[in-house]
Write a protein that holds these residues in place. Structure first.
Motif, short mmCIF file in Angstrom:
data_model
loop_
_atom_site.label_atom_id
_atom_site.label_comp_id
_atom_site.label_asym_id
_atom_site.label_seq_id
_atom_site.Cartn_x
_atom_site.Cartn_y
_atom_site.Cartn_z
N ALA A 1 22.82 -18.34 53.98
CA ALA A 1 24.17 -18.80 53.64
C ALA A 1 24.48 -18.49 52.18
O ALA A 1 25.63 -18.17 51.83
N TRP A 2 23.48 -18.55 51.30
CA TRP A 2 23.67 -18.22 49.89
C TRP A 2 24.09 -16.75 49.75
O TRP A 2 25.02 -16.42 49.03
N VAL B 1 20.88 -11.13 37.41
CA VAL B 1 21.31 -12.19 36.49
C VAL B 1 20.64 -13.47 36.98
O VAL B 1 20.69 -13.80 38.18
N VAL B 2 19.99 -14.18 36.08
CA VAL B 2 19.39 -15.46 36.45
C VAL B 2 20.31 -16.56 35.93
O VAL B 2 20.53 -16.68 34.72
N ALA C 1 28.76 -13.24 37.79
CA ALA C 1 27.95 -14.22 38.52
C ALA C 1 28.44 -15.64 38.24
O ALA C 1 28.53 -16.47 39.15
N LEU C 2 28.77 -15.92 36.99
CA LEU C 2 29.28 -17.25 36.62
C LEU C 2 30.61 -17.53 37.31
O LEU C 2 30.84 -18.64 37.81
N LYS C 3 31.49 -16.53 37.37
CA LYS C 3 32.78 -16.70 38.04
C LYS C 3 32.60 -17.00 39.52
O LYS C 3 33.36 -17.77 40.10
N ALA C 4 31.60 -16.38 40.14
CA ALA C 4 31.37 -16.60 41.57
C ALA C 4 30.96 -18.04 41.86
O ALA C 4 31.16 -18.54 42.97
N MET C 5 30.41 -18.72 40.87
CA MET C 5 29.94 -20.09 41.08
C MET C 5 31.03 -21.14 40.91
O MET C 5 30.82 -22.30 41.22
N GLN D 1 18.65 -19.63 39.76
CA GLN D 1 19.03 -18.86 40.93
C GLN D 1 19.33 -17.42 40.53
O GLN D 1 20.21 -17.18 39.71
N PRO D 2 18.59 -16.45 41.07
CA PRO D 2 18.89 -15.05 40.74
C PRO D 2 20.08 -14.54 41.53
O PRO D 2 20.30 -14.93 42.68
N VAL D 3 20.86 -13.68 40.89
CA VAL D 3 21.97 -12.98 41.54
C VAL D 3 21.73 -11.50 41.28
O VAL D 3 21.74 -11.07 40.11
N VAL D 4 21.54 -10.75 42.34
CA VAL D 4 21.19 -9.34 42.21
C VAL D 4 22.45 -8.48 42.38
O VAL D 4 23.19 -8.63 43.35
N PHE D 5 22.66 -7.57 41.43
CA PHE D 5 23.75 -6.60 41.48
C PHE D 5 23.13 -5.23 41.74
O PHE D 5 22.33 -4.75 40.95
N LYS D 6 23.50 -4.63 42.85
CA LYS D 6 22.96 -3.32 43.22
C LYS D 6 24.11 -2.47 43.74
O LYS D 6 24.80 -2.86 44.66
N LEU D 7 24.30 -1.32 43.13
CA LEU D 7 25.34 -0.40 43.58
C LEU D 7 24.86 0.33 44.83
O LEU D 7 23.68 0.66 44.95
N GLN D 8 25.79 0.60 45.73
CA GLN D 8 25.44 1.36 46.93
C GLN D 8 25.31 2.83 46.57
O GLN D 8 26.03 3.35 45.74
#
Length: 146
Positions: free
Chosen positions: A59-60, A83-84, A111-115, A137-144
Motif C-alpha cells: 500500500a505504501w 531520499v530517506v 518526497a516531502l510534498k508527497a507526504m 522511510q526510504p523513497v526511491v526515485f528511478k527513471l525508466q
C-alpha cells in the motif's frame, strides 16, 4: 546576606532538581512513574512493533505511485537516488516533524510534498501500548529506461 528573591530562587531550583531526579528513576517506585511519563510524552526509537503505513509495504508503494511527482528538473538532469525521510508517528497515527535526512535536494522536496496528504499510519507498539516513535522511510526515485 541572601535576599528573599535569592532564597525563593534557590528553593525553586531545589524543587525542580528533586522533580527531575524523580523522573530519572532515583527514588523507590520511580520505575512505574517514569514508564508512565515516557509512554505519554517520549518519542521512542526502539519499539516491539514498528509504525506502519496502513496496508503495509504494498500500500505504501501504491501511495507513492499515486502521489509522488518526479520533478521535471530531475528528469532533465537524469537525477536518480533514494531520499530517506524521517518523521514522528504519534499514538493516533498522525505524522509530524517530517524531514529529509539524505538524498538529492530536488528529489527530497518531491518526497516531502508527497507526504503532505499522507493518511494516518498505524502507530508503533511498546509494552502493549501505542507510542510515539521515530520512523525512517526510504523513497526511491528511478527513471525508466528509454
Amino acid at each position: 546576606m541572601k535576599t528573599p528573591f535569592t532564597f525563593v530562587l534557590m528553593a525553586l531550583c531545589a524543587i525542580l532538581s528533586s522533580a527531575s531526579a524523580r523522573s530519572q528513576g532515583t527514588y523507590p517506585g520511580a520505575k512505574a512513574d517514569s514508564a508512565l511519563v515516557d509512554s505519554l510524552s517520549k518519542v521512542f526509537t526502539t519499539v516491539e512493533i514498528e509504525s506502519e503505513f496502513p496496508g503495509g509495504a504494498r500500500a505504501w508503494l501504491q501511495y507513492l505511485n499515486e502521489h509522488l511527482v518526479y520533478p521535471k528538473k530531475a528528469v532533465r538532469k537524469r537525477i536518480e537516488g533514494t531520499v530517506v525521510l524521517q518523521f514522528i508517528v504519534d499514538k493516533e497515527g498522525n505524522i509530524s516533524d517530517l524531514s529529509a535526512l539524505s538524498g538529492d535536494p530536488i528529489l527530497a522536496e518531491a518526497a516531502l510534498k508527497a507526504m503532505v496528504d499522507c493518511p494516518r499510519w498505524h502507530p508503533a507498539m511498546k509494552d502493549g501500548r501505542k507510542v510515539k516513535s521515530y520512523k525512517k522511510q526510504p523513497v526511491v526515485f528511478k527513471l525508466q529506461a528509454q
